[in-house]
Design a protein around this motif. Structure first.
Motif, mmCIF file in Angstrom:
data_model
loop_
_atom_site.group_PDB
_atom_site.id
_atom_site.type_symbol
_atom_site.label_atom_id
_atom_site.label_comp_id
_atom_site.label_asym_id
_atom_site.label_seq_id
_atom_site.Cartn_x
_atom_site.Cartn_y
_atom_site.Cartn_z
ATOM 1 N N GLY A 13 0.896 -1.344 -0.029
ATOM 2 C CA GLY A 13 -0.010 0.138 -0.142
ATOM 3 C C GLY A 13 0.703 1.467 -0.122
ATOM 4 O O GLY A 13 0.331 2.214 -0.261
ATOM 5 N N GLU A 14 2.034 1.185 0.505
ATOM 6 C CA GLU A 14 2.904 2.342 0.520
ATOM 7 C C GLU A 14 3.892 2.439 -0.870
ATOM 8 O O GLU A 14 4.413 3.575 -1.109
ATOM 9 C CB GLU A 14 3.929 2.085 1.730
ATOM 10 N N VAL A 15 4.348 1.443 -1.481
ATOM 11 C CA VAL A 15 5.233 1.229 -2.533
ATOM 12 C C VAL A 15 4.704 1.176 -3.827
ATOM 13 O O VAL A 15 5.428 1.399 -4.817
ATOM 14 C CB VAL A 15 6.576 0.352 -2.239
ATOM 15 N N MET A 16 3.464 0.676 -4.005
ATOM 16 C CA MET A 16 2.879 0.656 -5.355
ATOM 17 C C MET A 16 2.317 1.950 -5.917
ATOM 18 O O MET A 16 1.776 2.668 -4.964
ATOM 19 C CB MET A 16 2.011 -0.480 -5.280
ATOM 20 N N ARG A 17 2.635 2.282 -7.167
ATOM 21 C CA ARG A 17 2.492 3.592 -7.442
ATOM 22 C C ARG A 17 1.788 3.474 -9.032
ATOM 23 O O ARG A 17 2.488 2.532 -9.859
ATOM 24 C CB ARG A 17 3.607 4.450 -7.553
ATOM 25 N N LEU A 18 0.788 3.961 -9.335
ATOM 26 C CA LEU A 18 -0.025 3.792 -10.420
ATOM 27 C C LEU A 18 0.654 4.866 -11.344
ATOM 28 O O LEU A 18 0.537 6.276 -11.110
ATOM 29 C CB LEU A 18 -1.586 4.068 -10.615
ATOM 30 N N ALA A 19 0.981 4.399 -12.779
ATOM 31 C CA ALA A 19 1.563 5.389 -13.710
ATOM 32 C C ALA A 19 1.210 5.010 -15.033
ATOM 33 O O ALA A 19 0.797 3.950 -15.166
ATOM 34 C CB ALA A 19 3.226 5.238 -13.345
ATOM 35 N N ASP A 20 1.405 6.005 -15.843
ATOM 36 C CA ASP A 20 1.514 5.830 -17.267
ATOM 37 C C ASP A 20 2.662 5.638 -17.853
ATOM 38 O O ASP A 20 3.742 6.343 -17.759
ATOM 39 C CB ASP A 20 0.882 7.162 -18.072
ATOM 40 N N LEU A 294 -8.749 -1.253 -11.540
ATOM 41 C CA LEU A 294 -7.240 -1.114 -11.573
ATOM 42 C C LEU A 294 -6.733 -0.032 -10.565
ATOM 43 O O LEU A 294 -5.952 -0.397 -9.959
ATOM 44 C CB LEU A 294 -6.728 -0.788 -13.081
ATOM 45 N N VAL A 295 -7.239 0.893 -10.333
ATOM 46 C CA VAL A 295 -7.024 1.957 -9.230
ATOM 47 C C VAL A 295 -7.148 1.256 -7.802
ATOM 48 O O VAL A 295 -6.224 1.825 -7.112
ATOM 49 C CB VAL A 295 -7.915 3.113 -9.452
ATOM 50 N N GLY A 296 -7.685 0.230 -7.765
ATOM 51 C CA GLY A 296 -7.758 -0.331 -6.366
ATOM 52 C C GLY A 296 -6.940 -1.614 -6.246
ATOM 53 O O GLY A 296 -6.908 -2.145 -5.074
ATOM 54 N N ALA A 297 -5.845 -1.727 -7.111
ATOM 55 C CA ALA A 297 -4.815 -2.905 -6.936
ATOM 56 C C ALA A 297 -4.113 -2.785 -5.697
ATOM 57 O O ALA A 297 -3.980 -3.865 -4.925
ATOM 58 C CB ALA A 297 -4.044 -2.896 -8.322
ATOM 59 N N ALA A 298 -3.467 -1.612 -5.372
ATOM 60 C CA ALA A 298 -2.507 -1.619 -4.352
ATOM 61 C C ALA A 298 -3.151 -1.638 -3.137
ATOM 62 O O ALA A 298 -2.759 -2.631 -2.003
ATOM 63 C CB ALA A 298 -2.058 -0.243 -4.303
ATOM 64 N N ASP A 299 -4.330 -1.197 -2.970
ATOM 65 C CA ASP A 299 -5.234 -1.522 -1.659
ATOM 66 C C ASP A 299 -5.563 -3.041 -1.540
ATOM 67 O O ASP A 299 -5.555 -3.614 -0.407
ATOM 68 C CB ASP A 299 -6.455 -0.863 -1.760
ATOM 69 N N ALA A 300 -5.756 -3.739 -2.647
ATOM 70 C CA ALA A 300 -6.251 -4.996 -2.621
ATOM 71 C C ALA A 300 -4.893 -5.975 -2.269
ATOM 72 O O ALA A 300 -5.133 -6.846 -1.553
ATOM 73 C CB ALA A 300 -6.573 -5.449 -4.123
ATOM 74 N N VAL A 301 -3.910 -5.620 -2.642
ATOM 75 C CA VAL A 301 -2.685 -6.549 -2.485
ATOM 76 C C VAL A 301 -2.255 -6.102 -1.065
ATOM 77 O O VAL A 301 -1.792 -7.256 -0.150
ATOM 78 C CB VAL A 301 -1.579 -5.845 -3.277
ATOM 79 N N GLN A 302 -2.431 -5.115 -0.398
ATOM 80 C CA GLN A 302 -2.238 -4.733 1.160
ATOM 81 C C GLN A 302 -3.275 -5.789 1.807
ATOM 82 O O GLN A 302 -2.894 -6.215 2.971
ATOM 83 C CB GLN A 302 -2.332 -3.377 1.308
#
Length: 325
Positions: A13-20, A294-302
């Motif tokens: 939740g801290e190190v995953m960043r959504l980017a183009d 897709l925008v919820g991926a980091a929260d899901a992994v956490q």
């Protein structure tokens, strides 16, 4: 395209960043896949922390299990070729390792079929040689790989005892078909297993947890039983007492499913055929508890890392931002 990237190691939740970023370019023997669904796995969190046996170079896109679409329109299951993982709109995969997605399953279910069910199938059938009529004990029975083991155990004709943490997870385990459900927060697991088996214990124990779960396994395994170690979700790697295994006549078996992809890939394909057949018959069906954009991926992994989910959480890039189903 949009893709989640990890530039430094730490909590998902801290190190995953959504980017183009630009679409990845396939290398020799690789294909570009449009990601239809990506299942969240505990190894995704371990890779973000730098604690998994596979350590892709930074930056990398996590996501080790997808249902994707080839450029010629085929719907396939794949383990993406890191660092270009599945939490993105496009991913890379080895062409030779693509598997056809079962028609009986939708995209999210198909994405969740591969790692968890292959792990459970190899553990129960290849390593433990589970037989009809035997008793199977599954730790974390409401989780991703545990729920797969429950369904495959029932399909094999075993009596299944599921261990889960909390009333909600116990209800999920019961809904999966467990013959006996033990809530480890409210019950003494060892006493409950002995009561359920008339003091005999379980013939096969499926343990993706380690720690206290393994201690319980050693106390509840039957004569000539088999404990299959598939992971350490508790974060604690146990130190088995080999003298105890000798005295009680049981086997401790390890299962690292990923090795079969290089050591015996034909067996992986055989397993997929078995799973596809079971899915077509309705004997197995991945428990997809959440479908997130897709925008919820980091929260899901956490949340998977924190152990607060049931079944499988899947990321669907085609879902609108903020939508969930």
């Amino acid at each position: 395209m949009q893709a989640w990237q990890v530039h430094e190691l730490g909590e998902p939740g801290e190190v995953m960043r959504l980017a183009d970023v630009g679409r990845p370019t396939p290398g020799e023997g690789q294909v570009l896949l449009r990601v239809r669904a990506a299942a969240v796995n505990f190894p995704d969190a371990l890779m973000c922390r730098g604690q998994y046996q596979t350590r892709p170079p930074l930056p990398f896109t996590p996501g080790v299990e997808i249902c994707g679409e080839t450029e010629d329109g085929r719907r396939v299951i794949a383990n993406p070729a890191l660092p270009h993982g599945g939490f993105a709109e496009y991913a890379l995969a080895d062409d030779a390792a693509l598997l056809p997605a079962p028609d009986a399953l939708d995209d999210a279910e198909a994405a969740a079929l591969h790692i968890g069910y292959q792990t459970a199938w190899f553990a129960l059938h290849r390593r433990a040689r589970l037989e009809a009529g035997e008793t199977l004990l599954v730790h974390a029975a409401a989780g991703g790989v545990g729920s797969a083991a429950v369904q495959l155990g029932k399909a094999a004709g075993a009596t299944v005892i599921g261990v889960a943490g909390g009333a909600d997870k116990a209800a999920v385990a019961r809904g999966l078909g467990c013959d006996v459900v033990i809530d480890r927060r409210e019950q003494d697991v060892v006493a409950a297993v002995k009561e359920a088996t008339g003091g005999r214990g379980a013939d096969v124990i499926f343990d993706p947890v380690g720690g206290d779960a393994y201690t319980q396994s050693a106390k509840t395994v039957a004569f000539e039983g088999r404990i299959v170690i598939v992971g350490f979700a508790s974060g604690t790697i146990p130190s088995p007492g080999l003298n105890h295994a000798l005295i009680k006549n049981y086997a401790i078996l390890g299962l690292h499913w990923g090795l079969y992809n290089t050591r015996n890939p034909e067996l992986v394909r055989h397993c997929h055929e078995q799973l596809t057949d079971l899915a077509a018959k309705g004997a197995i069906k991945p428990l997809v508890s959440e479908r997130v954009p897709l925008v919820g991926a980091a929260d899901a992994v956490q949340r998977v890392a924190d152990g607060v989910t049931t079944g499988r959480v899947t990321v669907l890039p085609s879902l609108e931002n903020g939508a969930a189903a």
